[in-house]
Design an enzyme around this catalytic site. Structure first.
Site, PDB file in Angstrom:
ATOM      1  N   ASP A 160       0.867  -1.185   0.000  1.00 42.14           N
ATOM      2  CA  ASP A 160       0.000   0.000   0.000  1.00 42.14           C
ATOM      3  C   ASP A 160       0.895   1.222   0.000  1.00 42.14           C
ATOM      4  O   ASP A 160       1.928   1.257   0.669  1.00 42.14           O
ATOM      5  CB  ASP A 160      -0.967   0.000   1.181  1.00 42.14           C
ATOM      6  CG  ASP A 160      -0.287  -0.069   2.529  1.00 42.14           C
ATOM      7  OD1 ASP A 160      -0.110   0.999   3.158  1.00 42.14           O
ATOM      8  OD2 ASP A 160       0.056  -1.184   2.971  1.00 42.14           O
ATOM      9  N   ASP A 178      -9.647   3.730   6.285  1.00 41.03           N
ATOM     10  CA  ASP A 178      -8.461   3.676   7.141  1.00 41.03           C
ATOM     11  C   ASP A 178      -8.780   4.457   8.421  1.00 41.03           C
ATOM     12  O   ASP A 178      -8.740   5.678   8.445  1.00 41.03           O
ATOM     13  CB  ASP A 178      -7.280   4.296   6.401  1.00 41.03           C
ATOM     14  CG  ASP A 178      -5.982   4.294   7.221  1.00 41.03           C
ATOM     15  OD1 ASP A 178      -6.061   4.050   8.436  1.00 41.03           O
ATOM     16  OD2 ASP A 178      -4.917   4.560   6.642  1.00 41.03           O
ATOM     17  N   GLU A 212      -7.527   4.463  12.217  1.00 39.51           N
ATOM     18  CA  GLU A 212      -6.496   3.834  13.030  1.00 39.51           C
ATOM     19  C   GLU A 212      -6.067   4.621  14.248  1.00 39.51           C
ATOM     20  O   GLU A 212      -5.223   4.173  15.021  1.00 39.51           O
ATOM     21  CB  GLU A 212      -5.263   3.561  12.162  1.00 39.51           C
ATOM     22  CG  GLU A 212      -4.721   4.801  11.480  1.00 39.51           C
ATOM     23  CD  GLU A 212      -3.552   4.494  10.554  1.00 39.51           C
ATOM     24  OE1 GLU A 212      -2.429   4.392  11.062  1.00 39.51           O
ATOM     25  OE2 GLU A 212      -3.780   4.351   9.323  1.00 39.51           O
TER      26      GLU A 212
END
Length: 514
Positions: A313, A402, A404
């Site tokens: 990624d 995403d 996190e």
């Protein structure tokens, strides 16, 4: 960040004051080229956390600026020739010709008098700035300029080329984050940080010489009145918060402090790839580092993948990528950063998508979630979809949320609300069920209602795959390293593994279309 001539007369950061709070000294003095500048009856130079602030009136009378004061908003607008400045009381961010700049301390309103900080005089104009603690006097001395007849004239202008050269040579701090038990500092060049530890309380101190905060970073972060930003950490047992500020103006230096809950060993990863990583050790078998840490080249975990598909990624931080070489190295899928927040789109997103497609690599996209409300999450989803549409619409792999970290300290219930709002909106707009990317520790924030989503989890270890968490008992993909090396990519890159073979991955995607 572009520097502006004459800006130095407004911002001077002095490090010699040991004070902790506002204090006016009746014996303080300010001299400009040997001339005592009267501050007026009842008005005193202010000392705030090691910085000098002077009455705004001095700028008008001594330096010839045009100043406007907006009492309702506490905004000060300052103008001279091509210079336009805007400052606000109790706001550590100033606007300089529409460019944002962090201040060491905010402008102050006291007893009807507005005070502004003086900063960066010596490095931007060549003006000599000294503080005599015994005399309690700030001395400002304009450098001599030849007038052609042997006399000295005052020149209050910096040399634009010199100022710009100094500024452009500094390394910009683009991003500071703490996830998966490690601090990551993203910069735009090579740096040589000085990393030390302090006790009582325990903390790791990272000083980055000859550096500054990037404009985008300043615009996206909140700073207190002392010019310090804070990143709360709620999902790590060893870290309570990360603090950052401009520690020094001459020479320019950014300081980042990791506040620890207990002493812990760590190692520094600095391979010259635009990232500095302070990785906390999972096991405390080694002594804590107390001296400067020598950067080391990390060892990438050796993974027994059982034929599982391997991928990467990336974002613009990975620079220009030779995707043909990436494919030749056996990487069969890639997630590419598309967006962050409500407006930002990664400037390498479209290039990376096309490059990966041309190399026959399965392509997906991810969005870094910053939202703190459900409505904000839906706005971020709309930004993500716009980027996907700009790349031609549907990509090979499902879109990724995403999520996190928790910089605003949301409760688990609030985290769930924000995440569900984003995921629901993405599915409504794209017709595809998104994937959840998060860290192994932060994954515990997600309740079992998220088990319907595939999990892409980050856990950096040479021996363990992701552990079970409440919402998931299996993982779809595993990010097992942030320090990998792949042909075609300069510097380190994130490495990922799909929980199955490439044929199984392709088959699952084909089934998704049915």
């Amino acid at each position: 960040m572009k520097k502006i001539c004459l800006f130095a007369f407004l911002f001077l950061f002095l490090l010699a004051f040991p004070r902790e709070s506002h204090a006016a000294s009746s014996s303080s003095h300010l001299q400009l080229d040997g001339k005592e500048i009267s501050v007026g009856k009842g008005v005193q130079i202010q000392e705030v956390k090691g910085n000098v602030l002077v009455p705004l009136r001095l700028i008008v009378e001594e330096l010839g600026y045009s100043v406007n004061w907006e009492s309702k908003t506490g905004t000060i607008t300052i103008h001279k020739q091509n210079l336009n400045l805007s400052l606000q009381v109790n706001n550590p961010i100033a606007s300089v010709n529409d460019h944002q700049m962090g201040l060491a301390v905010s402008p102050l309103l006291k007893e009807g008098t507005t005070y502004v900080p003086l900063r960066f005089v010596s490095e931007q104009t060549g003006m000599n700035v000294t503080w005599n603690n015994e005399l309690k006097t700030v001395f400002l001395t304009t450098p001599p300029t030849s007038s052609g007849n042997g006399e000295t004239t005052h020149n209050h202008s910096a040399t634009p080329a010199a100022s710009d050269a100094i500024e452009s040579a500094r390394t910009a701090i683009n991003q500071i984050s703490f996830t998966n038990h490690q601090l990551t500092i993203t910069v735009n060049g090579k740096v040589s940080p000085k990393v030390t530890t302090l006790t009582h309380p325990d903390r790791i101190v990272v000083d980055i010489p000859d550096s500054k905060f990037a404009e985008d970073f300043l615009a996206s972060q909140s700073f207190n009145n002392g010019g310090q930003g804070t990143l709360p950490i709620t999902d790590d047992p060893d870290v309570s918060q990360v603090r950052y500020s401009m520690f020094s103006a001459t020479p320019a230096s950014v300081r980042i402090v990791v506040d620890l809950n207990n002493s812990i060993s760590f190692h520094v990863l600095n391979a010259g790839d635009d990232k500095v990583v302070i990785a906390l050790d999972q096991e405390t078998g080694e002594p804590s580092t107390t001296e400067n840490v020598t950067p080391t080249i990390p060892v990438v975990p050796v993974i027994s993948s059982d034929g599982h598909a391997q991928g990467i990624d990336v974002s613009h931080y990975n620079g220009n990528i030779d995707w043909q070489q990436v494919a030749a190295a056996g990487k069969t899928f890639a997630f590419i950063k598309a967006t962050e927040g409500t407006k930002y789109q990664d400037n390498q997103f479209l290039v990376n998508v096309q490059g990966a497609r041309d190399a026959n690599i399965l392509v997906g996209a991810y969005h870094f979630l910053n939202a703190t409300t459900a409505d904000g999450a839906r706005q971020e989803a709309a930004n993500f979809v716009r980027a996907i549409d700009s790349a031609g619409g549907r990509l090979d792999l499902p879109p990724v949320m995403d999520y996190e970290n928790n910089p605003k300290g949301l409760t688990p219930v609030q985290i769930s609300e924000v995440a569900h709002a984003f995921l629901d909106e993405m599915e409504r707009l794209t017709g595809r069920q998104p994937i959840v990317y998060t860290g192994n520790v932060f994954a515990s924030k997600f309740d079992p209602t998220f088990s319907m989503y595939k999990l892409w989890v980050a856990r950096y270890s040479t021996t363990q795959k992701p552990t079970a968490v409440p919402a998931w008992n299996s993982w779809w993909a595993w990010q097992y390293s942030s320090t990998g090396n792949v042909p075609g990519i300069q510097g380190q890159v994130d490495l990922d593994e799909y929980n199955g073979t490439i044929d199984e991955l392709r088959a699952s995607l084909a089934g998704e279309l049915d």
